[in-house]
Design a protein around this motif. Sequence first.
Motif, PDB file in Angstrom:
ATOM      1  N   ARG A  21      -9.997  -1.019  -2.477  1.00  0.00           N
ATOM      2  CA  ARG A  21     -10.444  -2.317  -2.435  1.00  0.00           C
ATOM      3  C   ARG A  21      -9.482  -3.436  -3.018  1.00  0.00           C
ATOM      4  NH1 ARG A  21     -15.500  -0.161  -2.763  1.00  0.00           N
ATOM      5  NH2 ARG A  21     -15.532  -0.713  -4.900  1.00  0.00           N
ATOM      6  N   LEU A  43      -6.179  -3.601  -0.941  1.00  0.00           N
ATOM      7  CA  LEU A  43      -6.465  -4.455   0.229  1.00  0.00           C
ATOM      8  C   LEU A  43      -6.564  -5.874  -0.095  1.00  0.00           C
ATOM      9  CD1 LEU A  43      -9.187  -1.994   2.192  1.00  0.00           C
ATOM     10  CD2 LEU A  43      -6.718  -2.654   2.808  1.00  0.00           C
ATOM     11  N   LEU A  53      -5.155  -7.696   3.360  1.00  0.00           N
ATOM     12  CA  LEU A  53      -5.581  -6.809   4.490  1.00  0.00           C
ATOM     13  C   LEU A  53      -7.300  -6.899   4.685  1.00  0.00           C
ATOM     14  CD1 LEU A  53      -3.277  -3.862   4.149  1.00  0.00           C
ATOM     15  CD2 LEU A  53      -2.937  -5.547   5.648  1.00  0.00           C
ATOM     16  N   PRO A  69     -10.583  -6.297   4.208  1.00  0.00           N
ATOM     17  CA  PRO A  69     -11.241  -5.650   3.055  1.00  0.00           C
ATOM     18  C   PRO A  69     -12.497  -4.753   3.466  1.00  0.00           C
ATOM     19  CG  PRO A  69     -12.220  -7.866   3.258  1.00  0.00           C
ATOM     20  CD  PRO A  69     -10.900  -7.842   4.238  1.00  0.00           C
ATOM     21  N   MET A 110       0.835  -1.209  -0.088  1.00  0.00           N
ATOM     22  CA  MET A 110      -0.095  -0.030   0.049  1.00  0.00           C
ATOM     23  C   MET A 110       0.874   1.207   0.091  1.00  0.00           C
ATOM     24  SD  MET A 110      -3.511   0.356   0.577  1.00  0.00           S
ATOM     25  CE  MET A 110      -4.481   1.158   1.604  1.00  0.00           C
TER      26      MET A 110
END
Length: 125
Positions: A52, A55, A60, A62, A1
């Motif tokens: 989304r 993730l 990770l 959601p 991320m």
Amino acid sequence: MIYELSKHKLAQKQTMMKHRDIYHDKDFVLASIDEELPGYPLYIKKIESRMRRLLKIAELNPELTPHSLHHTHTSLLAEAGVSLPKIMERLGHKDEDTTKNVYLHVTQEMKKEASQKFKELMENL
């Protein structure tokens, strides 16, 4: 991320330099690098869709949303002892009540700290 955000930040800087005469520079984290509206904030649906996807890739939760990250960031600032005026400035808030009532949730660590301080006060009486 973090890697994806870094890539986007670099693309933003490149767009800012290329379109410096029309770039809407209001320090948005997720600003458009689109030729037509450089620097304007991205549409929330586009941000949610990208989030989304990222993730899922990162495996990770959601359920996370940009708004939940905003709340978490604010709570962590408060837990770190950042002053209310500084938090308000960072969030772009003008109204103190909005920041206090909506965003500054008391974290478990802050509860423990308050309890410890009260205990120390009582012991020193």
